[in-house]
Design an enzyme around this catalytic site. Structure first.
Site, mmCIF file in Angstrom:
data_model
loop_
_atom_site.group_PDB
_atom_site.id
_atom_site.type_symbol
_atom_site.label_atom_id
_atom_site.label_comp_id
_atom_site.label_asym_id
_atom_site.label_seq_id
_atom_site.Cartn_x
_atom_site.Cartn_y
_atom_site.Cartn_z
ATOM 1 N N LYS A 186 0.834 -1.199 0.000
ATOM 2 C CA LYS A 186 0.000 0.000 0.000
ATOM 3 C C LYS A 186 0.872 1.255 0.000
ATOM 4 O O LYS A 186 1.894 1.319 0.692
ATOM 5 C CB LYS A 186 -0.899 -0.005 1.241
ATOM 6 C CG LYS A 186 -1.887 1.162 1.323
ATOM 7 C CD LYS A 186 -2.715 1.069 2.603
ATOM 8 C CE LYS A 186 -3.753 2.182 2.691
ATOM 9 N NZ LYS A 186 -4.539 2.104 3.948
ATOM 10 N N SER A 263 -9.365 1.863 3.225
ATOM 11 C CA SER A 263 -8.566 2.616 2.277
ATOM 12 C C SER A 263 -7.526 1.792 1.525
ATOM 13 O O SER A 263 -6.927 2.274 0.573
ATOM 14 C CB SER A 263 -7.856 3.757 3.010
ATOM 15 O OG SER A 263 -6.962 3.269 3.986
ATOM 16 N N SER A 287 -9.477 -0.378 7.321
ATOM 17 C CA SER A 287 -8.910 -0.185 5.981
ATOM 18 C C SER A 287 -8.220 -1.399 5.387
ATOM 19 O O SER A 287 -7.872 -1.385 4.213
ATOM 20 C CB SER A 287 -7.940 1.001 5.992
ATOM 21 O OG SER A 287 -8.645 2.208 6.175
#
Length: 595
Positions: A186, A263, A287
């Protein structure tokens, strides 16, 4: 519920306008105007944020605040159990063991085991795999619609590392248990040679290229993993849909007209689409778990600081963890990412307590005497399709010997609001260095969230920490009665991605509340949680449904054991967008001197 019996369940619906496009842009400007505080006061009053102070004044006035979500004492029995199990745990043997989900002829994801066996048997090389992934990433980013999972990939570095890995396998001298296994990270974590953008247009350029890997990536690389690149994310980790104005929203591989969740949107989409078997996510308010759930893969949020949190934007609610196609692969990723530690962490320094050793040794089908806690009203507060699928999964666990125990969890609304205050304040604080010069470079949704976080005063933030202590004590008491808590992962399946949101985004707090309904205890209290697919819903029965399993601190092995058992209950469906990397790699040349 019996007539006349008052319910302990008090979660409420959120009251806020659903804004898209230009109205959202206008509202973001309005909320930073002189009347912004009045607007925020109205929103907070409508949603009764005052419940925090009322609860603290009535019941927690003399309580000490709890700033870090870890216990201040440790169970010696728990420590001894983990030490005993860890003695017999060998990660290489665990990886090389047969896949834990039988191949029934239905669709099956390629696993870390598959990659390692292909390399071991000289059927494929990491170089072939790297070439195939490069082509798949480019295709996934250029097709219409694009899933926008991967936002940065340095092909030269990837191919060079893959050639080195291929040479090691040729000489039968692998660097570690993941040598040649592709992994994505990420874009909130530092990877050497890449900018860390946090999903924005400008932060990466301000901070420059990372000179070294964050601890999690360093451990993966030390184990031999091929770091493919970085994945898309909801800007600054501040939303739950996966929307991103810079790269475009990540799209759900099961149905690209729907969100991935956020996210860690790109990490979940990449795994679901088959680009990699393992990706890294970060979870401050669901997330990891929300996008994994909506994309039909496995997401593990470990115990707080079990995997070093290397980003300061949400320091007491953020957790780093794996997203993988299967529970076994999530367990492998966790075992590598969680240790061994290079340094003593905050918790050990403060309390002198070392966490138990990392292992995933108890992968057993037998769930006899495992007590599963279910809060009925909480469990049933989701779309009917989700409740039905999750109930079937619970029945399956019962058939394996698990015992269902009904539990109650009062004051959920106050706990949820406390988490909201903490994460909103921490994210606003994390963005403060960019606020004066660059606030207009953030999306309208982020701007609104930052203003909310900046609006809470010190008294409210301190009250939220007292509620954190209350919630942790509540869980500690529950875990004397049950081994795990089980619920749906989300209150709804993946929301539809409308064209109207593509320019400026969307602020839909009702939708956010549905996605985060089962999430907040894990982040506020630091307990581990895993989500695992157990069915499908939506109009076309193509949107994944997941179950969440949570346990006391440091019990990752137990929740992974239950997650693995759930995988047997429902066949997986092949996503609409899927890349068979191993098959693609078989068509690539093994000659590392070419390309």
């Amino acid at each position: 519920m019996e007539e006349g019996v008052q319910s302990d369940y008090n979660l409420r619906e959120v009251s806020a306008p659903n804004l898209r496009g230009f109205p959202l842009l206008f509202f973001a400007k309005l909320i930073r105007s002189p009347i912004g505080n009045t607007i925020l006061h109205t929103i907070k009053k409508q949603n009764d944020f005052d419940c925090i102070s009322r609860f603290v004044t009535a019941e927690l006035e003399d309580w000490m605040p709890q700033f870090f979500p870890l216990p201040e004492t440790r169970s010696e029995d728990q420590q001894k159990r983990h030490e005993e199990l860890a003695k017999g745990f060998n990660l290489e043997q665990f990886i090389s063991s047969e896949p834990t989900v039988a191949d029934s002829g239905e669709f099956r994801y390629a696993t870390i085991h598959d990659y390692v066996e292909k390399y071991k048997n000289q059927d494929l090389t990491p170089y072939q795999v790297a070439k195939a992934i490069s082509k798949a990433v480019k295709d996934s980013n250029t097709q219409s619609p694009s899933i926008n999972a991967v936002v940065a990939m340095n092909e030269d570095e990837l191919f060079a590392a893959a050639k080195e890995s291929s040479e090691r396998h040729r000489n039968e001298t692998p660097l570690g248990p993941l040598d040649g296994v592709p992994v994505l990270v990420k874009d909130e974590l530092d990877v050497k040679g890449y900018e860390t953008t946090f999903g924005t247009t400008f932060i990466g350029k301000l901070n420059g290229i990372a000179a070294e890997d964050c601890p999690i990536v360093a451990r993966l690389r030390k184990a031999g993993a091929l770091i493919v690149g970085k994945t898309n994310m909801h800007e600054f980790g501040i939303g739950t849909t996966g929307f991103n104005m810079q790269y475009g929203p990540s799209r759900n591989p099961h149905n690209p007209n729907h969100y991935t969740g956020g996210s860690s949107s790109g990490s979940a989409a990449a795994v679901a689409a088959g680009l990699v078997p393992l990706a890294v996510g970060v979870d401050g308010g669901g997330s990891i778990r929300i996008p994994a759930a909506l994309c039909g893969v496995v997401g593990l949020k470990p115990t707080f600081q079990r995997c070093d949190m290397a980003t300061p934007i949400d320091p007491t609610v953020g957790h780093v963890g794996p997203i993988a196609a299967t529970t076994k692969d999530a367990a492998i990723g966790y075992a590598v990412m969680a240790g061994p530690k290079e340094s003593i962490g905050i918790h050990e320094r403060r309390y002198g307590i070392m966490p138990p050793p990392v292992h995933v040794a108890s992968f057993s089908d037998d769930l006899s005497n495992v007590k599963i806690g279910i809060f009925d009203e909480f469990f049933n507060d989701a779309d009917p399709q989700i409740v039905e699928a999750c109930s079937k999964a619970v029945t399956h666990l019962e058939s394996l010997g698990a015992i269902i125990v009904k539990v109650s969890m009062p004051h959920m609304e106050e706990v949820k609001m406390a988490h909201t205050v903490v994460i909103a304040t921490e994210l606003a604080s994390g963005a403060s260095r960019y606020y004066k010069e660059s606030i207009n470079k953030f999306t309208p949704e982020s701007q609104i969230s930052f203003e909310l976080g900046r609006s809470f005063n010190g008294c409210t933030f301190l009250a939220a920490q007292k509620i954190r202590r209350y919630a942790m004590g509540q869980l500690e008491d529950l875990f004397t009665k049950v081994d795990v808590l089980i619920s749906p992962s989300t209150g709804c399946t993946a929301p539809e991605l409308f064209k109207a949101v593509e320019k400026y985004g969307e602020s839909n707090l009702v939708q956010t509340s549905n996605l985060m309904r089962y999430i907040f205890h894990g982040n506020l209290c630091g307990i581990p949680g895993v989500v695992v697919p157990v069915g499908y819903g939506g109009k076309n029965n193509d949107l994944p449904i997941s179950l969440q399993v949570q346990a006391r601190h440091w019990e990752e092995d137990l929740i992974l054991r239950i997650s693995r058992a759930c995988e047997e209950s429902v066949p997986r469906k092949k996503p609409m967008i899927y890349y068979d990397i191993l098959d693609m790699a078989s068509k690539e040349t093994k000659d590392t001197s070419k390309g």
